[in-house]
Design a protein around this motif. Structure first.
Motif, PDB file in Angstrom:
ATOM      1  N   ARG A 275       0.814  -1.218   0.000  1.00  0.00           N
ATOM      2  CA  ARG A 275       0.000   0.000   0.000  1.00  0.00           C
ATOM      3  C   ARG A 275       0.849   1.270   0.000  1.00  0.00           C
ATOM      4  O   ARG A 275       0.466   2.275  -0.585  1.00  0.00           O
ATOM      5  CB  ARG A 275      -0.909   0.010   1.226  1.00  0.00           C
TER       6      ARG A 275
ATOM      7  N   GLU B  62     -10.830 -11.174   0.818  1.00  0.00           N
ATOM      8  CA  GLU B  62      -9.635 -11.867   1.314  1.00  0.00           C
ATOM      9  C   GLU B  62      -9.899 -12.384   2.732  1.00  0.00           C
ATOM     10  O   GLU B  62      -9.739 -11.675   3.724  1.00  0.00           O
ATOM     11  CB  GLU B  62      -8.431 -10.919   1.313  1.00  0.00           C
TER      12      GLU B  62
ATOM     13  N   ARG C  41      -7.904  -6.344  -5.658  1.00  0.00           N
ATOM     14  CA  ARG C  41      -8.340  -5.813  -4.364  1.00  0.00           C
ATOM     15  C   ARG C  41      -9.825  -5.468  -4.377  1.00  0.00           C
ATOM     16  O   ARG C  41     -10.532  -5.633  -3.377  1.00  0.00           O
ATOM     17  CB  ARG C  41      -7.522  -4.569  -4.025  1.00  0.00           C
TER      18      ARG C  41
ATOM     19  N   LEU D 170      -3.642 -12.408  -1.129  1.00  0.00           N
ATOM     20  CA  LEU D 170      -3.463 -11.592  -2.327  1.00  0.00           C
ATOM     21  C   LEU D 170      -1.993 -11.250  -2.555  1.00  0.00           C
ATOM     22  O   LEU D 170      -1.517 -11.241  -3.695  1.00  0.00           O
ATOM     23  CB  LEU D 170      -4.284 -10.308  -2.221  1.00  0.00           C
TER      24      LEU D 170
END
Length: 540
Positions: free
Chosen positions: A286, A381, A376, A387
């Protein structure tokens, strides 16, 4: 020279030549057009850093996210500073000090500067802007010097609150014979529209100069230099050049991460696992630099409930749906809104239109949309870290697939490309092509006078046969002659003959091929097609 100016020497030489031409009485303004992060601003700053030409007043204005106050302050300070420097007077960063210093040399211009500053403070934008545009002429006429005025991201002038701003600029450009204008833009569609509709000039038209990402050769040199003593194998260098699309910023950020990982793990050679880790850190995490960069782009383009369609179009394009009708079917959307959103994305320089074909212009952004952003968005998830693990595996597969693909011979690679055509209308290097759907493609050999043979493909369409002659090494005129002779002996003569050569033809060979009405696809054309159809570049 800065590392991200590698491969830009011809452009630097061109700008220096135009500067010298200006002093000789010949003026040819320049417009540098290229996508974000290909190094236009770096190139302009390198040109200024190397500019050691007496009699020149250089002014650089970065107009992105600026306003008229900035425009006025930077223009005025730059002109005053360089006049003082050229005349051997004391220089300063302070505006009032500069005005006082230059006043004895240019009393009228100094008073005009003070007047314009007051207009800007009063918010009289149009009057102030018109006066500011006249300053280069006042300074050059009063000193006998020449001015080079650089407007970086010039299309941003539109937001300065001045009516007919580009017409006002065009009027000054035509009149100011002692001022060379160099403009640059990262929004090619907008820039071309402004140049063709609102900056059309009777005198002083702009020479369009494309600033492209690094080609494969320059990318290799950049990687080697940037990594210093850390070895990166040839196949991984080729992969990284293709993966980033040759964009200097992306290459630099991934190479920085590789250097850091190399130090952490005490490795002096980069292998696939470390390359995959660097890409994961940059693209998937991220807070990875490239992940954040792409998220900001998507946020800007797709914020608000009404822009969900924009997001869906980007994902459809990244997934290989390149035509309007294909996207409409895929998304279950109405055609008109899809066309409007595509037009917006083209205007933002995110999507490129080539005939009936649309694609995400930035190759790495395209990859991130497909394998990070869309995953995403669509995946729930339940298993933490799944992922991330899948992304690293995907990068490993991409590297392996690139290696496998690059080992295939040229006939196989071109056959795979031809299989993608479906009545396409495209432009390559400024020329328009109509590419049919090929029903059958088979490898053949073309005899040469020397007794050898060259690879070729016969591709059958509903309207006749095409012959594509494939060469990696240079071709000379006699090679073209041998091909012509062989074609004439064919009972079923081809409707179209295409020379696919990864090396440039010499001039005589090129002229002969054109006389015979052959198409010529060199490395830029063939790799442009590979990019359009989401395939790895062919490495010469």
């Amino acid at each position: 020279m800065r590392s991200d100016c590698y491969g830009r020497q011809p452009l630097l030489t061109l700008m220096r030549k135009r500067t010298l031409d200006l002093k000789e009485g010949y003026r040819q303004n320049l417009a540098l057009l290229g996508s974000l992060h290909v190094g236009k601003s770096t190139l302009l700053k390198q040109y200024l850093a190397e500019l050691d030409e007496p009699g020149i007043l250089p002014v650089y204005l970065d107009l992105e996210n600026r306003d008229l106050r900035y425009f006025a302050s930077k223009l005025v300070r730059s002109l005053l500073y360089h006049v003082a420097k050229a005349k051997g007077l004391p220089v300063s960063e302070d505006l009032e000090t500069l005005i006082a210093t230059v006043r004895p040399v240019l009393p009228v211009a100094a008073e005009e500067v003070a007047r314009l500053q007051a207009l800007v403070q009063e918010g009289k934008c149009t009057e102030a802007f018109e006066g500011l545009l006249d300053l280069p002429d006042r300074f050059t006429n009063g000193t006998g010097l020449f001015c080079v005025l650089i407007l970086d991201e010039f299309q941003a002038l539109e937001g300065y609150g001045v009516a007919d701003i580009f017409k006002k600029l065009a009027d000054r450009i035509m009149a100011q014979k002692n001022c060379l204008y160099i403009i640059a833009s990262s929004f090619e569609e907008q820039a071309r529209r402004i140049l063709s509709e609102r900056l059309t000039l009777l005198f002083g038209n702009f020479e369009l100069v494309p600033v492209e990402p690094f080609d494969l050769k320059v990318s290799q040199e950049f990687i080697e230099k940037r990594m210093g003593g850390i070895k990166v194998g040839l196949q991984l260098r080729h992969f990284l050049s293709d993966f980033t699309g040759g964009r200097p910023l992306y290459l630099d950020l991934i190479l920085q991460e590789l250097t850091s990982l190399s130090a952490t793990f005490r490795q002096q050679e980069i292998y696939t696992p470390l390359m995959a880790q660097a890409i994961e850190n940059m693209l998937f995490d991220r807070w990875g630099a490239l992940s954040r960069h792409f998220e900001l782009i998507v946020g800007r383009l797709c914020s608000g409930r009404t822009n969900r369609l924009t997001m869906d179009i980007l994902m459809a394009l990244a997934g290989g749906h390149h035509r309007v009708n294909d996207m409409v079917t895929k998304l279950g959307a109405k055609k008109t809104p899809v066309i409007h959103k595509l037009a917006m994305l083209v205007d933002e320089d995110v999507v490129e239109r080539n005939g009936t074909h649309f694609h995400v212009k930035d190759k790495l952004f395209r990859y991130w949309i497909k394998y990070v952003f869309q995953k995403r968005l669509e995946t729930i998830e339940l298993e933490p870290g799944r992922l991330k693990k899948e992304f690293k595996e995907e990068v490993g597969r991409a590297i392996s697939a690139f290696h496998a693909t690059s080992r295939r011979d040229l006939p196989t690679r071109v056959t795979e490309l031809l299989s993608c055509f479906d009545r396409e209308q495209l432009r390559l290097q400024g020329r328009r092509y109509e590419l049919p759907r090929f029903e059958e493609i088979r490898a053949v050999k073309i005899r040469q006078r020397s007794g050898g043979a060259v690879d070729a493909l016969e591709a059958q369409t509903s309207e006749g046969k095409w012959l594509l002659v494939l060469r990696k090494d240079p071709m000379i005129e006699s090679d073209i002659g041998a091909i012509v002779e062989e074609v004439r002996t064919m009972p079923d003569r081809p409707k179209r003959c295409v020379i696919v050569s990864l090396s440039e033809l010499d001039e005589a060979a090129r002229l002969r091929a054109l006389e015979e009405r052959m198409w010529i696809w060199n490395e830029p054309e063939i790799n442009a097609l590979m990019n359009l159809f989401d395939k790895p570049y062919i490495v010469p």
